[in-house]
Motif scaffolding. Sequence first.
Motif, PDB file in Angstrom:
ATOM      1  N   VAL A 282       0.934  -1.026   0.193  1.00 45.71           N
ATOM      2  CA  VAL A 282       0.056   0.085  -0.224  1.00 45.71           C
ATOM      3  C   VAL A 282       0.655   1.290  -0.032  1.00 45.71           C
ATOM      4  N   LEU A 283       0.509   2.285  -0.941  1.00 47.63           N
ATOM      5  CA  LEU A 283       0.883   3.480  -0.787  1.00 47.63           C
ATOM      6  C   LEU A 283       0.299   4.517  -0.218  1.00 47.63           C
ATOM      7  N   GLU A 284      -0.870   4.303  -0.123  1.00 50.76           N
ATOM      8  CA  GLU A 284      -2.064   5.191   0.401  1.00 50.76           C
ATOM      9  C   GLU A 284      -3.398   4.699   0.164  1.00 50.76           C
ATOM     10  N   PHE A 285      -4.344   5.107   1.152  1.00 51.80           N
ATOM     11  CA  PHE A 285      -5.742   4.810   1.018  1.00 51.80           C
ATOM     12  C   PHE A 285      -6.597   6.187   0.727  1.00 51.80           C
ATOM     13  N   ASN A 286      -7.559   6.057  -0.006  1.00 56.09           N
ATOM     14  CA  ASN A 286      -8.444   7.158  -0.490  1.00 56.09           C
ATOM     15  C   ASN A 286      -9.686   6.813   0.002  1.00 56.09           C
ATOM     16  N   CYS A 287     -10.764   7.645   0.473  1.00 60.91           N
ATOM     17  CA  CYS A 287     -12.051   7.044   0.843  1.00 60.91           C
ATOM     18  C   CYS A 287     -13.251   7.598   0.047  1.00 60.91           C
ATOM     19  N   ARG A 288     -12.880   7.729  -1.372  1.00 64.97           N
ATOM     20  CA  ARG A 288     -13.963   8.210  -2.316  1.00 64.97           C
ATOM     21  C   ARG A 288     -13.379   7.489  -3.360  1.00 64.97           C
ATOM     22  N   PHE A 289     -14.029   7.696  -4.486  1.00 67.45           N
ATOM     23  CA  PHE A 289     -13.535   7.490  -5.881  1.00 67.45           C
ATOM     24  C   PHE A 289     -12.652   8.385  -6.304  1.00 67.45           C
ATOM     25  N   GLY A 290     -11.691   7.873  -7.099  1.00 70.32           N
ATOM     26  CA  GLY A 290     -10.373   8.762  -7.687  1.00 70.32           C
ATOM     27  C   GLY A 290     -10.865   9.566  -8.816  1.00 70.32           C
ATOM     28  N   ASP A 291     -10.210  10.497  -8.715  1.00 69.99           N
ATOM     29  CA  ASP A 291     -10.275  11.594  -9.890  1.00 69.99           C
ATOM     30  C   ASP A 291      -8.851  11.577 -10.449  1.00 69.99           C
ATOM     31  N   PRO A 292      -8.700  11.188 -11.756  1.00 64.24           N
ATOM     32  CA  PRO A 292      -9.701  10.790 -12.701  1.00 64.24           C
ATOM     33  C   PRO A 292      -9.728   9.428 -12.816  1.00 64.24           C
ATOM     34  N   GLU A 293      -9.803   8.343 -11.871  1.00 70.10           N
ATOM     35  CA  GLU A 293     -10.071   7.089 -12.191  1.00 70.10           C
ATOM     36  C   GLU A 293     -11.576   6.695 -12.301  1.00 70.10           C
ATOM     37  N   CYS A 294     -12.367   7.669 -11.640  1.00 70.18           N
ATOM     38  CA  CYS A 294     -13.732   7.408 -11.737  1.00 70.18           C
ATOM     39  C   CYS A 294     -14.127   7.764 -13.064  1.00 70.18           C
ATOM     40  N   GLN A 295     -13.750   8.542 -13.867  1.00 71.14           N
ATOM     41  CA  GLN A 295     -14.150   8.775 -15.407  1.00 71.14           C
ATOM     42  C   GLN A 295     -13.986   7.446 -16.265  1.00 71.14           C
ATOM     43  N   PRO A 296     -12.785   6.756 -16.270  1.00 67.49           N
ATOM     44  CA  PRO A 296     -12.913   5.654 -17.020  1.00 67.49           C
ATOM     45  C   PRO A 296     -13.390   4.421 -16.709  1.00 67.49           C
ATOM     46  N   LEU A 297     -13.490   4.422 -15.231  1.00 65.30           N
ATOM     47  CA  LEU A 297     -14.410   3.135 -14.341  1.00 65.30           C
ATOM     48  C   LEU A 297     -15.882   3.336 -14.826  1.00 65.30           C
ATOM     49  N   LEU A 298     -16.516   4.513 -14.757  1.00 65.10           N
ATOM     50  CA  LEU A 298     -17.921   4.783 -15.270  1.00 65.10           C
ATOM     51  C   LEU A 298     -18.004   4.619 -16.600  1.00 65.10           C
ATOM     52  N   MET A 299     -17.244   4.909 -17.501  1.00 67.75           N
ATOM     53  CA  MET A 299     -17.321   4.700 -18.673  1.00 67.75           C
ATOM     54  C   MET A 299     -17.402   3.315 -19.188  1.00 67.75           C
ATOM     55  N   ARG A 300     -16.550   2.185 -18.487  1.00 63.94           N
ATOM     56  CA  ARG A 300     -16.698   0.797 -18.652  1.00 63.94           C
ATOM     57  C   ARG A 300     -17.986   0.152 -17.814  1.00 63.94           C
ATOM     58  N   LEU A 301     -18.498   0.879 -16.849  1.00 53.05           N
ATOM     59  CA  LEU A 301     -19.392   0.215 -16.017  1.00 53.05           C
ATOM     60  C   LEU A 301     -20.792   0.011 -16.824  1.00 53.05           C
ATOM     61  N   GLU A 302     -20.976  -1.359 -16.776  1.00 53.75           N
ATOM     62  CA  GLU A 302     -22.287  -1.556 -17.389  1.00 53.75           C
ATOM     63  C   GLU A 302     -23.647  -1.609 -16.531  1.00 53.75           C
ATOM     64  N   SER A 303     -23.547  -1.848 -15.290  1.00 54.68           N
ATOM     65  CA  SER A 303     -24.428  -2.006 -14.270  1.00 54.68           C
ATOM     66  C   SER A 303     -24.933  -0.635 -13.923  1.00 54.68           C
ATOM     67  N   ASP A 304     -26.061  -0.413 -13.166  1.00 50.18           N
ATOM     68  CA  ASP A 304     -26.614   0.630 -12.720  1.00 50.18           C
ATOM     69  C   ASP A 304     -25.905   0.971 -11.663  1.00 50.18           C
ATOM     70  N   LEU A 305     -25.222   2.151 -11.733  1.00 48.03           N
ATOM     71  CA  LEU A 305     -24.639   2.794 -10.665  1.00 48.03           C
ATOM     72  C   LEU A 305     -25.357   2.895  -9.328  1.00 48.03           C
ATOM     73  N   LEU A 306     -26.684   3.301  -9.440  1.00 42.99           N
ATOM     74  CA  LEU A 306     -27.477   3.524  -8.391  1.00 42.99           C
ATOM     75  C   LEU A 306     -27.632   2.262  -7.485  1.00 42.99           C
ATOM     76  N   ASP A 307     -27.767   1.168  -8.121  1.00 48.58           N
ATOM     77  CA  ASP A 307     -27.698  -0.257  -7.509  1.00 48.58           C
ATOM     78  C   ASP A 307     -26.588  -0.423  -6.713  1.00 48.58           C
ATOM     79  N   LEU A 308     -25.413  -0.199  -7.191  1.00 45.91           N
ATOM     80  CA  LEU A 308     -24.269  -0.412  -6.545  1.00 45.91           C
ATOM     81  C   LEU A 308     -24.066   0.606  -5.152  1.00 45.91           C
ATOM     82  N   VAL A 309     -24.121   2.072  -5.364  1.00 48.42           N
ATOM     83  CA  VAL A 309     -24.034   2.742  -4.155  1.00 48.42           C
ATOM     84  C   VAL A 309     -24.930   2.759  -3.279  1.00 48.42           C
ATOM     85  N   GLU A 310     -26.382   2.237  -3.559  1.00 49.48           N
ATOM     86  CA  GLU A 310     -27.342   2.128  -2.760  1.00 49.48           C
ATOM     87  C   GLU A 310     -26.852   0.943  -1.698  1.00 49.48           C
TER      88      GLU A 310
END
Length: 425
Positions: A282-310
């Motif tokens: 481990v180099l570090e921990f973050n407690c949220r979606f990364g920026d800019p990792e969030c952008q390509p991850l959500l571009m690839r995500l086929e599931s409903d994001l609401l279902d996951l974060v709920e």
Amino acid sequence: MHILVVGGGGREHALAWKLAGSPRVDRVICAPGNAGTEAEPGVVNADVGSDDLDGLVALARREAVELTVVGPEDPLVEGVVDRFDAAGLRCFGPTAAAARLEGSKGFAKDFMARHGIPTAAYDTFADAEAAADFAAGLGGSVAVKADGLAAGKGVVLADTTEEARAAITDILGGALGAAGERVVVEERLAGEEASFLCLVDGEHILPLASSQDHKPLGEGDTGPNTGGMGAYSPAPVVTGGVYHRIMEEIVRPVVAGMAAEGHPYTGVLYAGVMIGDGRPRVLEFNCRFGDPECQPLLMRLESDLLDLVEGGPSGDLSRLEAAWDPRAALCVVQVAEGYPGKYEKGHTIEGLEGVPEGDQLKVFHGGTQRQAGRMVTSGGRVLGITALGTDVADARRRALETADRITWPGVYYRRDIGFRALDRG
């Protein structure tokens, strides 16, 4: 269903865009949002800052918000989830006590030591001479980290004892304000970095696809650290064996350890890891979606994001799975001249009109606003052009073709995002 997204950067634009695409979502409110979220179908901005915790609670009540998703780390560390819980409102993210994994690098390192989680040798200091002596004992090739939040810019990689001493003196001398009241000095780890994000409900873990961030400003990962100059997913360095080790040696012990210490972790757990000889540390921990990792991850995500974060606030991720587009996604971040140092704002952005956005190409806004009918720059990281492609090379080509059409005085972006994946063939 009304959803509140807290924040105003590229990550929050991506979250709002993806959530607005859910058939169960009627409206997404972004606080404060930016010019990109303002123009997003199904999304409206609210003039409430991400640091105004009372204002966010009031906004959620007023707009009958059923779920709040917090983008940036600062409100999480300050206790926004605790405030929402006390008000009887659902909020996706860790409590302030759990968010210390990101809010204090010293706390995170001590936590890892207590629970046997692999990381670099380290110590934490408030005294510059003691810190410099420790760095010298490690041979001078060390990472010097501000203990607190520094917007991704609180890490200096020193090659010599002199460089380490200068970084220690700078941080403890007040260059980063309260974030630098203490400094963590640790050994430099060799290998390749990767970002490993999971959703956690306090007990169950839902891993997301692998990704890799490019923090340094310059080509070839050179120059000063930034909040992130680009990212791509998947990261080939995370092989099946590495994935298993990250889950068993890092993620599961963190979730179990936080629960055992009385602070069950919910939300996004982001482990920044260095992988050397197949061994993740481990180099570090973050407690949220990364920026800019969030952008390509959500571009690839086929599931409903609401279902996951709920699943986080409801405490039930055990029956959920995330489906991913098999193609690669890559984000190129365009920044203002001078970033991550001082930079000018208010430059007119040209070329956004006519960009063929859709499910395979999206321009996520980070630091933008509208002035007198013009789109202008208002931050350091201005835009994140994100594209899907058959592989990393194809995704980068498509992202750069679009980035080359968008300009303002002094615009800068790296053209080599994803080079480590391409080097692997």
